[in-house]
Write an enzyme that holds these catalytic residues in place. Sequence first.
Site, short mmCIF file in Angstrom:
data_model
loop_
_atom_site.label_atom_id
_atom_site.label_comp_id
_atom_site.label_asym_id
_atom_site.label_seq_id
_atom_site.Cartn_x
_atom_site.Cartn_y
_atom_site.Cartn_z
N GLU A 132 7.21 -21.05 -13.91
CA GLU A 132 7.65 -19.90 -14.71
C GLU A 132 6.80 -18.66 -14.41
O GLU A 132 6.34 -17.99 -15.34
CB GLU A 132 7.60 -20.25 -16.20
N GLU A 162 14.87 -27.01 -16.53
CA GLU A 162 14.54 -27.34 -17.91
C GLU A 162 15.70 -26.94 -18.80
O GLU A 162 15.84 -25.77 -19.15
CB GLU A 162 13.27 -26.60 -18.38
#
Length: 838
Positions: A193, A262
């Site tokens: 991320e 995710e």
Amino acid sequence: MGSTRPSPELQEKSLLFAAATMAGVLLSLLTPATSAVAYDHKAIIVNGQRRILFSGSIHYPRSSPEMWADLIEKAKDGGLDVIQTYVFWNGHEPSPGQYYFEDRYDLVRFIKLVQQAGLYVNLRIGPYICAEWNFGGFPVWLKYVPGIKFRTDNEPFKAAMKNFTVKIVSMMKSEGLFEWQGGPIILCQVENEFGPLEWDQGEPAKAYAAWAAQMATGLDTGVPWIMCKEDDAPDPIINTWNGFYGDYFSPNQPYKPTMFTEAWTGWFTGFGGPVPHRPVEDLAFSIAKFIQKGGSFANYYMYHGGTNFGRTAGGPFIATSYDYDAPIDEFGLLRQPKWGHLKDLHRAIKLSETALISGDPIVKSLGNSQESHVFRSNSGDCAAFLANYDTQFYGKVTFNGLHYDLPPWSISILPDCKTTIFNTAKVGAQTSLMKMNPVGNFSWLSYSDDINFDDDKSFTFVGLLEQLNVTRDSTDYLWYRTNVDIAENESFLKSGAYPILTVMSAGHSLNVFINGQLAGSAYAGLQDPRLTYSGSVKLWAGNNIISILSASVGLPNVGEHFESWNIGVLGPVTLNGLNEGRRDLTSQTWTYQIGLKGEALNLHTLSGSSSVEWGELLPKQPLTWYKAFFNAPEGNDPLAIDMISMGKGQLWINGQSIGRYWPGYIATGDCSPCDYRGEFNETKCQSNCGAPSQRWYHVPRSWLNPTGNLMVLFEEWAGDPTGISMATRNVGSICAHVSEWQPSMISWRTKDYKNPKVHLSCEQGKRMTTIKFASFGNPQGACGYYSVGNCHANKSYDVFVKKCLGQQLCSVAVISEVFGGDPCPGVLKASAVEAICE
Ligand SMILES: *[C@@H]1O[C@H](CO)[C@@H](O)[C@H](O)[C@H]1NC(C)=O
Ligand SMILES: *[C@@H]1O[C@H](CO)[C@@H](O)[C@H](O)[C@H]1NC(C)=O
Ligand SMILES: *[C@@H]1O[C@H](CO)[C@@H](O)[C@H](O)[C@H]1NC(C)=O
Ligand SMILES: *[C@@H]1O[C@H](CO)[C@@H](O)[C@H](O)[C@H]1NC(C)=O
Ligand SMILES: *[C@@H]1O[C@H](CO)[C@@H](O)[C@H](O)[C@H]1NC(C)=O
Ligand SMILES: *[C@@H]1O[C@H](CO)[C@@H](O)[C@H](O)[C@H]1NC(C)=O
């Protein structure tokens, strides 16, 4: 650290696979020639085959190794192809160059178990992992490497990050764990991320991201690398998506597949916050929406969330339970209907796989908020997804000349472009009501921690010190102590209007003692780790001792340069209401002691606990250690400790840390009723408002001996240990509620469309002993409180008793014939049943 090259034989084999794929030429440009795992625009390609892959996150240190095989098997039964895990740097390298790969950190053992189950692995090395894990996975010592700055173009950081990444990749190679070696690893991840940080920080961050990508691909793993939430991941790295929904996402190049690394199954619990839930209807909708858009890889984060044992929880304020409302609950039991409904979703999508991997969908509008997505293969396979995005109303649509009634906020899957075999909002899977059963109390002895310092363990300093710099996270606790002289002529000594002590702290909680007596406590919350203690203090004339026990509750794991955030009492510390007005204590001399006396004595272990005199129970004392011996409850059901009567502290069993407990932190937030329809976010479907954020603490069975187990806890506040009990967790009731028109996979296979069935299944080794409720007609209510409606077949109960009682599994068709005729012709009927397994 040398890297092993694939053998010539393996290289040849994988070249053959690459040549066999349709996009072979392009692929060989994008991934090493040695790769048997490749990708193209459509999908990850394993052994020459494009694959629709379902994956689930299971983090190995969040359960005991004894649980791993069962969790992996349940993931496989649930229709997963891949297990995804992060690699936990701070668990593996607790001090520089000292590696640890044992017990819960036995990464190789975990991966080999996945392999034995026949599943693949997506290894997210990071080594920044976020993960609500202490310090985002970074070892705390890393912060104190001279000149270091995390996750940017910084040489010391890059050297350390490369070292650890190389260490893991070499280990995987030498164990033969990459796919081309015959192992299960098909994907690796570097960083995590990073896109949002890069956006904020510009140039040095861009240079770092490019370096990280190049460093990773240079390790020649022979499997593709991914970077999640990193829009400009350079080739050949695939950028992927994390979120509640993934259908807006497209990769940064047309020749990369669309991957959802995710898909959040729920959300984490923080101390002080409610417990989040995500309805499975919405989760299944999100996944179906992603697949219908052309996505080919979806990972559930988490599939089993597990437990933040020890002091591994990130934060601050991440709870010990990392249940995440995942399809397998914290204790390793199936969460139903979540697990079962997703299993049905996976089967429906896999039945459509040939069409799905053949190319892009043709999208057509079927109404204001309705769409069809149609996939066709050259050989004539056709699969369709019919979507209704309306958040309130059914969508009546016509598709290929047939009529379909789509529930609000749902997607139907038609693997032959005709028959609906699955709808995301129509749950056919059974529901399980979980039960916590008290199985015993403890008889406690107590030991008061000492608030006096040992001269050889304490030190003085003029001014206030930052806590992490002092403790290096060897403990949650740091004592700050100072003296205050009060003159005989202070007017408060006469008036009784005691001065106000104000203590400003960077986090996360503290207890204040005046002359050895607890004056009060203060703690911060999820929104802001800083806190201020303010209270009147009963000082006496002469010398007074102010002692402050500052506690950290998990180091931050996310945020701009989170590694630089401070904890502890940084001041100002002031006394107000003296003759002189205000006295500032900030810059005077302070004495420090790292950790508790009981920690230094290892009171949590058997030998340490034998080194002191324990006394009779002293209930409701702060800073007190308690110990008790107990026998393991019978059976194999998972175990928890019910800490409801306690305040805040830590808990150990047989020397192993169960984690931080904090039932004294009552959850505040919005717990309004939950409706699956409409956009989900983490605050939408919460529970536990007005109750402790976390009451039960998981104890892995494998940590217990049959008899003589030692439980030790340290209570910071003044909880009452006599209210602690042990509980087993099991399935109380199983239920199913299936309508005559429930889409059914089995009926599609047998071409017997109008015959949906109720399926009930007890866990391994259990059988149905009671049918608590059964009705064919229009039963009302939900699992645990069904009632008969105005239409009810009198034989309902007898049918279920006959087919299910004494069985582990049973199925009963939802048709009138089975129940001795139609109890109410013209009415849409359903069967509802509740049974108990024992
Ligand atoms: C990298 O690892 C080697 C071998 O363990 C060690 O000697 C070296 O100090 C490490 N370098 C960094 C920057 O961590
Ligand atoms: C444990 O103790 C409490 C109060 O002391 C009591 O109410 C409860 O029934 C006990 N539970 C068990 C399982 O013995
Ligand atoms: C950490 O503590 C040392 C003394 O132990 C001090 O010299 C240093 O400045 C401190 N660093 C920070 C960032 O507080
Ligand atoms: C109070 O006592 C201190 C010495 O203990 C003295 O310095 C101060 O002047 C006194 N103040 C008053 C108001 O008497
Ligand atoms: C989350 O969802 C709730 C309920 O739908 C809504 O009220 C809230 O504004 C949403 N929060 C965010 C940050 O979108
Ligand atoms: C079912 O039972 C009720 C009450 O016992 C009875 O009134 C009714 O006639 C029965 N219906 C049938 C179809 O047997």
